[in-house]
Design a protein around this motif. Structure first.
Motif: not given
Lengths: 294, 574
Positions: A71, A77-79, A159, A162, A166-167, A195-196, B16, B48-50
């Motif tokens: 982090w 963060n590539i989500t 990377f 999520y 979770n998105f 989760p990430e 990225t 995140p949603a959770q």
């Protein structure tokens, strides 16, 4: 407490599957003979086993450090980019397409694949390759697992991603966590998963690794190939169906499996150690002689 | 910890670049590669949603509306503590969506918006907003009363409708669930509620509270903002001088408070606070007036004068900033002098948690350039003076026990019957998610839930005979915050349109299943749940440009055009 109960259930189911598979694919006699002279077999693959244990230990020992490293320093963060990529390529996200087929039976099947099928798929090759006359295949398996895990770990630091669930809860469902079939699965997956860390899908890569190795050893275990294939593909699809991974993660998982199998087949721990030693001797030997000459 | 932004950006870019280029995002990653106007691009940070499905769903609506308006909007989910770090500490964000804990008073707007707090961290002006007009209103309301204050606040709200440094979406009800034999109607929230619950337990059985937000690695630090889901626990551990109760503010650690009006004390409002006799900290040390003096100094500057400039605490700054000076008169008495607020506003300052000097004074040491140990410490074994003291934390359990020498037990707090002594403990059972907590409740392994549940979480147990679903209205609200230092978001006209892009009524109906109140009045749009000043606001609150949560493309585009923006091939151009 709940975690323990879930673990016991998992162990019971997987052991049942392992016993059945051993009886069918290996045969009781062959298994007993192999267990009887386990010593040389273990010795033969002690080194790769130790390396795998080392990587697992490293992961456990750096559990608190890695997320921070990821982090705060190295990770990106590539989500959003995964989502964008898939939005550009597909008219509908593959996860949405899969989740449209949701029924209780299908959910049960994929939850079973994701948890029990996966655990069985990963453990059975140990038995299958352990009983063989030579330990080459077991070494290959161990090196491939190690490569999977180590490369996966590096990716997780680099990377941050999520999964679909979770998105966007409007577009994707977290099917596993709502599943009536196995509500306590959260205890298991939350203990094991972060989760990430979804890119690449290690579930996919490990499962596909087992399948690719099954293909390479098809002459020894012809029947295992279709079983491993069906299970591995089920695991791959389940990761998306359950809303845990993107298609991109699954594809990256397959690529990682190919790379890991390549490494497993072409490299051995002994070989790497030998060549490193050779390189060091050559280099420092030369420097030593140069400096003496100078 | 040094974090060079360029290095970070470079690494992020490298990481990225591949995926981004494939997705046609190269322009987004390397904005310098193309000259001239380009499409407005915004990233929305959220959990995140959770972690917070509600926030994630609000983001979905906002993102969709922005896309319909021709903005290249993407969302970036991140772990809650990292989100807080980026937004509240590093100020590295464009838009964020989160739940704001609780705006305890209109004056709370001061620390959120006054330019005085622009250089601070925490919830102190995280938007970077700075406007002399707003500053004037915020200062004026401090010392005004009655109709005059109402007028000032009305003008402030009206002005904020136009400038929109942030916007509120809805005030969620707090949903919880408990074993029905407790006969609870609303979730317990005050320390005394927990003492009463313990009294109701037979045979010294602990009260088992299921939680999925807390982890044993969470900080139990009352003055910082990241990695703290422990607000409830901290409130049980740390006591203030006066406490919010159902009957309003009550003296708590203070036995009496006497006020001297500015007219008789040289222009300054002064409160003389007398503490209860023989107060103790959880470690047995005596709590006296010097701890109170220390707390106010420390919240304002955790470096205690050792740094160049102040290093304020990340929480309670708005309240602390009301205080000019604290003088310790004797072991039990302090005199608090205020900058200029009326008594109603000044009382807020007395609700900050009091910290033990002997624990926190050594933590004033500087860590890095502008941080002190106090802001970074995990505070693993917290020592407070609250009705509960910390026993132990493990990977699945955090244990508190009643504090025998608490003022409720020894001296008594006016307005409260001294509760019977209890010896059973409070156990926080940590579990992986709301589903597991609810399951624990059904199986009888926990007695009640601690965290905010969503309507979806409680739905499965609504018909269970052994479990009751509990509701409580709150002043907490979902906030959409804008970083005004970002090129587009610096334009108030732009922010004002963005603030209209979530259909609040629809959010309350669909996402909250009605368990929330929408922010639809001038005051509620900035997070003040209700204020009578609203009646004096002339402007009409702009409506959502669409219906049923779906934005009308034409309407929203004409609003951006009215705000001075133009379109090119359907893209909103900067």
């Amino acid at each position: 407490m709940a975690l323990v109960a879930v673990l016991i259930e998992l162990v019971l189911v997987v052991v049942t599957m392992l016993v059945t598979a051993t009886l069918v694919f290996v045969g009781p006699r062959r298994f007993v003979t192999a267990v009887r002279d386990f010593r040389w077999r273990l010795e033969a693959c002690a080194l790769p086993l130790a390396v795998l244990a080392g990587v697992l230990f490293l992961r456990w020992a750096t559990g608190d450090l890695l997320p921070q490293l990821s982090w705060r320093l190295l990770g990106s963060n590539i989500t959003p980019y995964i989502f964008e990529l898939e939005r550009t390529v597909f008219s509908q996200n593959p996860v949405t397409v899969l989740q449209a087929f949701q029924t209780e039976v299908i959910t049960t099947y994929f939850v079973f694949s994701y948890i029990y099928g996966y655990a069985f798929l990963l453990t059975f090759p140990f038995i299958a390759y352990f009983v063989l006359e030579e330990m080459d295949d077991l070494s290959t398996l161990l090196v491939a697992y190690t490569a999977n895990y180590a490369i996966g770990l590096i990716c997780y630091v680099l990377f941050i991603a999520y999964g679909p669930r979770n998105f966007d809860p409007f577009l994707f469902e977290g099917v596993l966590y709502q599943a009536e079939v196995f509500p306590a699965s959260g205890y298991l997956t939350h203990t094991v998963n972060v989760p990430e860390n979804v890119f690449p899908s290690l579930h996919t890569s490990m499962a596909m690794t087992v399948f690719f190795l099954a293909w390479l050893t098809r002459e020894k275990y012809p029947l295992w190939v279709p079983v491993a294939g069906i299970l591995a593909v089920s695991v791959l699809i389940s990761t998306m169906y359950l809303g845990i991974h993107w298609l991109s993660d699954a594809i990256a998982g397959v690529v990682l499996a190919l790379v890991s199998v390549y490494i497993g087949v072409h490299y051995s721990v002994e070989g790497v150690l030998e060549s490193t030693k050779g390189y060091l001797i050559a280099r420092f030997g030369r420097i030593g002689s140069e400096s003496r000459r100078g | 910890m040094s974090r060079s932004p360029t290095r970070r950006r470079l690494l992020a870019g490298l990481g990225t670049a591949t995926a981004g280029a494939l997705a046609g995002c190269a322009q987004r990653l390397w904005p310098g590669t193309q000259d001239g106007p380009r499409q407005v691009a915004l990233s929305i940070k959220t959990t995140p949603a959770q972690d917070d499905p509600i926030a994630a769903m609000i983001v979905s609506q906002l993102e969709e509306s922005l896309r319909a308006a021709g903005v290249d909007a993407v969302r970036e989910p991140m772990e809650q503590s990292e989100l807080y770090r980026d937004v509240l500490v590093e100020r590295e964000y464009e838009i964020f969506v989160s739940r704001y804990p609780d705006l305890d008073d209109v004056d709370g707007l001061r620390s959120m918006l006054h330019s005085q707090f622009v250089g601070e961290q925490g919830w102190q002006n995280p938007f970077g907003f700075s406007d002399p007009t707003v500053d004037e209103y915020l200062e004026a309301q401090l010392s005004e009363t009655g109709e005059r204050r109402r007028q000032t606040l009305a003008e402030l709200f009206e002005y904020l409708l136009d400038t929109a440094p942030y916007t509120a979406i809805a005030f969620p009800d707090r949903l919880a669930a408990a074993a029905s034999d407790f006969g609870l109607e609303r979730p317990p929230r005050r320390p005394t509620d927990f003492l009463e619950l313990l009294n109701a337990r037979p045979n010294d059985e602990p009260l088992r509270i299921g939680t999925f937000r807390l982890s044993s690695t969470d900080r139990l630090n009352p003055i910082t903002v990241d990695a703290t889901n422990a607000a409830l626990i901290l409130d049980l551990l740390y006591d203030p001088l006066v406490r919010h109760t159902d009957e309003g503010l009550m003296p708590w650690l203070a036995e009496t408070i006497s006020w001297r009006d500015p007219a008789v004390s040289g222009g300054r409002l002064v409160a003389t606070v007398e503490l209860h006799d023989e107060l103790r900290w959880h470690d047995g040390t005596s709590l006296d007036a010097t701890d109170v003096g220390f707390t106010f100094e420390f919240l304002g500057d955790t470096a205690l004068g050792e740094a160049e400039g102040n290093v304020p605490s990340l929480r309670y700054r708005g309240r602390e900033s009301l205080v000019d000076d604290v003088t310790v008169l004797d072991a039990r008495t302090v005199e608090v002098e205020f900058y200029g607020p009326t008594r109603t506003v000044a009382e807020r300052a007395l609700t900050v948690p009091i910290l033990p000097e002997h624990v926190w004074e050594p933590r004033s040491e500087l860590v890095g350039d502008l941080w002190t140990e106090a802001l970074t410490v995990d505070n693993e074994a917290p020592i407070g003076s609250g009705p509960f003291s910390f026993v132990d934390a493990s990977s699945d359990l955090i244990e508190l026990e009643p504090f025998d020498e608490h003022v409720l037990r020894t001296g008594g707090v006016p307005g409260y019957d001294s509760p019977d002594p209890v010896t059973n403990s409070l156990e926080f059972h940590l579990s992986p998610g709301p589903g597991a907590v609810i399951e624990g409740l059904l199986e009888g392994t926990v007695d009640l839930t601690a965290d905010w549940l969503t309507p979806e979480d409680v739905e499965p147990v609504e018909t269970e005979p052994n479990v009751s679903v509990l509701h409580d209205q709150t002043r907490s609200f979902y906030i959409v915050g804008y970083n005004v230092h970002q090129p587009q978001l610096g334009n108030p006209n732009f922010r004002r349109v963005v603030s209209q892009l979530v259909d609040r009524e629809h959010v309350v109906d669909e996402i909250f299943s009605g368990h929330a109140q929408p922010a639809t009045t001038p005051s509620s749009l900035v997070g003040v749940k209700e204020d009578e000043a609203d009646e004096l606001v002339d402007s009409i609150v702009p409506s959502f440009p669409g219906s049923d949560g779906v934005v009308d493309e034409e309407q929203v585009r004409s609003r951006f055009e009215d705000a001075g923006y133009r379109y090119e091939n359907g893209d909103l151009m900067a």
